[in-house]
Design an enzyme around this catalytic site. Structure first.
Site, PDB file in Angstrom:
ATOM      1  N   THR A  10       0.816  -1.216   0.000  1.00  0.00           N
ATOM      2  CA  THR A  10       0.000   0.000   0.000  1.00  0.00           C
ATOM      3  C   THR A  10       0.855   1.274   0.000  1.00  0.00           C
ATOM      4  O   THR A  10       1.888   1.337   0.667  1.00  0.00           O
ATOM      5  CB  THR A  10      -0.907  -0.003   1.244  1.00  0.00           C
ATOM      6  N   GLU A  31      -4.034 -15.558   2.644  1.00  0.00           N
ATOM      7  CA  GLU A  31      -3.988 -14.304   3.408  1.00  0.00           C
ATOM      8  C   GLU A  31      -5.394 -13.896   3.863  1.00  0.00           C
ATOM      9  O   GLU A  31      -5.598 -13.461   4.990  1.00  0.00           O
ATOM     10  CB  GLU A  31      -3.362 -13.204   2.556  1.00  0.00           C
ATOM     11  N   GLN A  83     -22.902  -2.980  23.447  1.00  0.00           N
ATOM     12  CA  GLN A  83     -24.205  -2.491  23.899  1.00  0.00           C
ATOM     13  C   GLN A  83     -24.644  -3.231  25.162  1.00  0.00           C
ATOM     14  O   GLN A  83     -25.150  -2.632  26.114  1.00  0.00           O
ATOM     15  CB  GLN A  83     -25.233  -2.680  22.764  1.00  0.00           C
TER      16      GLN A  83
HETATM   17  C1  LIG Z   1      -3.850  -1.334  10.483  1.00  0.00           C
HETATM   18  C2  LIG Z   1      -3.548  -1.538   9.043  1.00  0.00           C
HETATM   19  C3  LIG Z   1      -2.591  -2.470   8.675  1.00  0.00           C
HETATM   20  C4  LIG Z   1      -2.257  -2.632   7.331  1.00  0.00           C
HETATM   21  N1  LIG Z   1      -1.230  -3.475   6.980  1.00  0.00           N
HETATM   22  C5  LIG Z   1      -0.776  -3.471   5.706  1.00  0.00           C
HETATM   23  C6  LIG Z   1       0.415  -4.186   5.342  1.00  0.00           C
HETATM   24  O1  LIG Z   1       1.036  -4.867   6.179  1.00  0.00           O
HETATM   25  N2  LIG Z   1       0.860  -4.095   4.066  1.00  0.00           N
HETATM   26  C7  LIG Z   1       0.211  -3.361   3.120  1.00  0.00           C
HETATM   27  O2  LIG Z   1       0.674  -3.323   1.989  1.00  0.00           O
HETATM   28  N3  LIG Z   1      -0.928  -2.691   3.417  1.00  0.00           N
HETATM   29  C8  LIG Z   1      -1.425  -2.718   4.682  1.00  0.00           C
HETATM   30  N4  LIG Z   1      -2.555  -2.015   5.009  1.00  0.00           N
HETATM   31  C9  LIG Z   1      -3.241  -1.255   3.982  1.00  0.00           C
HETATM   32  C10 LIG Z   1      -4.588  -1.834   3.575  1.00  0.00           C
HETATM   33  O3  LIG Z   1      -4.442  -3.047   2.903  1.00  0.00           O
HETATM   34  C11 LIG Z   1      -5.303  -0.757   2.748  1.00  0.00           C
HETATM   35  O4  LIG Z   1      -5.634   0.291   3.650  1.00  0.00           O
HETATM   36  C12 LIG Z   1      -6.542  -1.289   2.057  1.00  0.00           C
HETATM   37  O5  LIG Z   1      -6.195  -2.170   1.031  1.00  0.00           O
HETATM   38  C13 LIG Z   1      -7.399  -0.159   1.468  1.00  0.00           C
HETATM   39  O6  LIG Z   1      -6.650   0.721   0.721  1.00  0.00           O
HETATM   40  P1  LIG Z   1      -6.759   2.303   0.978  1.00  0.00           P
HETATM   41  O7  LIG Z   1      -6.550   2.525   2.423  1.00  0.00           O
HETATM   42  O8  LIG Z   1      -5.867   2.992   0.038  1.00  0.00           O
HETATM   43  O9  LIG Z   1      -8.280   2.644   0.660  1.00  0.00           O
HETATM   44  P2  LIG Z   1      -8.883   3.037  -0.774  1.00  0.00           P
HETATM   45  O10 LIG Z   1      -8.393   2.069  -1.782  1.00  0.00           O
HETATM   46  O11 LIG Z   1      -8.673   4.484  -0.998  1.00  0.00           O
HETATM   47  O12 LIG Z   1     -10.432   2.756  -0.523  1.00  0.00           O
HETATM   48  C14 LIG Z   1     -11.309   3.714   0.092  1.00  0.00           C
HETATM   49  C15 LIG Z   1     -12.728   3.181  -0.030  1.00  0.00           C
HETATM   50  O13 LIG Z   1     -13.073   3.037  -1.410  1.00  0.00           O
HETATM   51  C16 LIG Z   1     -13.549   1.735  -1.650  1.00  0.00           C
HETATM   52  N5  LIG Z   1     -13.182   1.268  -2.992  1.00  0.00           N
HETATM   53  C17 LIG Z   1     -11.975   1.342  -3.600  1.00  0.00           C
HETATM   54  N6  LIG Z   1     -12.030   0.737  -4.794  1.00  0.00           N
HETATM   55  C18 LIG Z   1     -13.294   0.270  -4.938  1.00  0.00           C
HETATM   56  C19 LIG Z   1     -13.992  -0.452  -5.966  1.00  0.00           C
HETATM   57  N7  LIG Z   1     -13.373  -0.851  -7.076  1.00  0.00           N
HETATM   58  N8  LIG Z   1     -15.301  -0.749  -5.759  1.00  0.00           N
HETATM   59  C20 LIG Z   1     -15.934  -0.382  -4.632  1.00  0.00           C
HETATM   60  N9  LIG Z   1     -15.330   0.292  -3.633  1.00  0.00           N
HETATM   61  C21 LIG Z   1     -14.030   0.608  -3.776  1.00  0.00           C
HETATM   62  C22 LIG Z   1     -12.875   0.876  -0.599  1.00  0.00           C
HETATM   63  O14 LIG Z   1     -13.566  -0.341  -0.402  1.00  0.00           O
HETATM   64  C23 LIG Z   1     -12.899   1.785   0.609  1.00  0.00           C
HETATM   65  O15 LIG Z   1     -14.146   1.689   1.229  1.00  0.00           O
HETATM   66  C24 LIG Z   1      -2.934  -1.874   6.341  1.00  0.00           C
HETATM   67  C25 LIG Z   1      -3.933  -0.973   6.726  1.00  0.00           C
HETATM   68  C26 LIG Z   1      -4.230  -0.784   8.034  1.00  0.00           C
HETATM   69  C27 LIG Z   1      -5.274   0.238   8.401  1.00  0.00           C
END
Ligand SMILES: Cc1cc2nc3c(=O)[nH]c(=O)nc-3n(C[C@H](O)[C@H](O)[C@H](O)COP(=O)(O)OP(=O)(O)OC[C@H]3O[C@@H](n4cnc5c(N)ncnc54)[C@H](O)[C@@H]3O)c2cc1C
Length: 386
Positions: free
Chosen positions: A127, A246, A340
């Site tokens: 990410t 995963e 709750q």
């Molecule tokens: C605590 C934590 C640990 C993590 N650990 C890791 C890790 O070890 N390695 C790593 O690489 N990443 C990690 N992540 C990242 C995580 O995998 C991403 O946050 C996640 O994949 C979502 O990406 P984003 O945050 O960019 O959200 P976005 O992609 O910006 O999404 C925002 C919203 O838009 C929606 N959305 C996006 N595309 C679509 C679509 N095509 N159709 C419908 N809805 C959509 C999403 O579902 C979401 O609701 C971690 C995140 C957290 C919070």
């Protein structure tokens, strides 16, 4: 209740041993780790010493040659106890398998024994600030320079990122080719140009170190390309191949956490009095808990079956996505209803249910959001979409 048939007596003995490990080495410290934003580094070395890391690796590579269920037991026990700071699952069952499956013999020999001993902590960095769900949008590049590569870019939200000694970094080796131009690199702590931010301040999972990583002109040799030259540009395919396991891991923790929360709540409502009787006597309490228990039982049977399929290497991505999305939605519902029933106490940090409520929320977000899971499932139904 439907009896579980997954585990042998040996697995259950192992469960007891791992519980003792958690009681001794995690329980007294977890609250402090939450405050500091990461577990103690010593926990990793202790776990390695006691043989709890990378158990499914072959003995020749530092593991125990154990079956997958030993890892499942660990995931369940960490989730049940609410010790969400402990990132062993990602280290042992996500990072190490990439190297075990795709690594060259030299990469396997260099990294796997160190991951198994706890000398190295592993992370995987996909990410980026501008690309999460849409992984093809990553901007980190690995540009060829002589025999090796130069990596530039940054990653965010990386679990184990602050402690990590070894990071599998997803980078574009041929930006013009989209998903077919992505490769995976093995980047070590201390490589010039590789730095990390402080652990991020999160809503839940406060003891789990989640960090930003920065790569500025990080020069790596050809030997750091996971799998060697034959795997250049195959990074995306590798990521896709590992997804079912995963996602199932997230489902396993979701069900175990929900089961624990239900038990805490059943205990609480039997003790807590209102209007001259136990909260458990109100029909609303009993019906609510009966509904949740039913759904968690359904989830348990489904996830156990998925685990059997995983063991037989027959779990497909769509089914794993169903497990991930449905159980994590359920986990959040269970936590909300249980809070709750705890009343105001359910809002107090010293109560495990409060932590479990906060910890659960991210399960619907990471590992592919639940919306992305539904994309995958609908595609498997021939419904098109992205
Ligand atoms: C605590 C934590 C640990 C993590 N650990 C890791 C890790 O070890 N390695 C790593 O690489 N990443 C990690 N992540 C990242 C995580 O995998 C991403 O946050 C996640 O994949 C979502 O990406 P984003 O945050 O960019 O959200 P976005 O992609 O910006 O999404 C925002 C919203 O838009 C929606 N959305 C996006 N595309 C679509 C679509 N095509 N159709 C419908 N809805 C959509 C999403 O579902 C979401 O609701 C971690 C995140 C957290 C919070």
């Amino acid at each position: 209740m439907i009896a579980r048939t997954l585990f042998s007596p040996e697995h259950e003995q192992f469960r007891d041993a791992f519980r003792r490990f958690l009681d001794k080495h995690a329980a007294p410290h977890h609250a402090h780790w939450e405050a500091q934003g990461h577990v103690a580094r010593e926990l990793w070395t202790q776990a390695g010493r006691d043989g709890f890391l990378c158990m499914t690796l072959p003995e020749s590579l530092g593991g125990a040659g154990a079956d997958l269920l030993y890892s499942v037991v660990q995931m369940e026990e960490v989730a049940r106890a609410g010790f969400t700071g402990i990132g062993f699952g990602l280290h042992s069952e996500i990072v190490a398998p990439y190297i075990a499956h795709y690594g060259t013999p030299a990469q396997q020999a260099r990294y796997l024994p160190r991951l198994a001993s706890g000398e190295m902590v592993g992370a995987i960095a996909m990410t980026e600030p501008a690309a999460g769900s849409d992984l093809q949008g990553i901007r980190t590049t690995a540009t060829r320079q002589g025999e090796g590569y130069v990596i530039n870019g940054s990653k965010i939200f990386i679990t184990n990122g602050w402690h990590a000694d070894l990071v599998i970094v997803v980078a574009k080796t041929d930006p013009a080719r989209g998903a077919k131009g992505v490769s995976l690199f093995l980047v070590e702590r201390g490589m010039p140009g590789f730095t990390r931010g402080q652990p991020l301040h999160k809503l839940g999972m406060k003891a789990q170190d989640t960090a930003e990583l920065f790569f500025q002109d990080v020069q790596v040799g050809a030997g750091q390309l996971l799998g060697g030259p034959a795997q250049e540009h195959r990074g995306f395919a590798m990521l896709m191949e590992q997804l079912p396991w995963e996602r199932l891991q997230i489902a396993i923790t979701a069900v175990a956490a929900a089961e624990a929360a239900l038990q805490w709540t059943v205990d609480h409502v039997q003790q807590r009095q209102a209007f001259g009787q136990a909260i458990a006597q109100f029909q609303n309490t009993r019906f609510k808990l009966a509904e949740l228990q039913t759904q968690v039982q359904v989830a348990r049977v489904f996830v156990d079956r998925c685990t059997e399929l995983m063991q037989a290497r027959q779990l497909d991505t769509a089914t794993a996505s169903m497990a991930k999305y449905w159980t994590t939605d359920l986990q959040c519902q269970v936590m909300d209803e249980c809070v709750q029933l705890f009343g105001g106490y359910g809002y107090m940090w010293e109560y495990p249910i409060t932590r479990a409520y906060a910890d659960a929320r991210v399960q619907r977000i990471y590992g592919g959001t639940n919306e992305i899971m539904k994309e995958v499932i609908s595609r498997s139904m021939g419904l098109g979409g992205r």
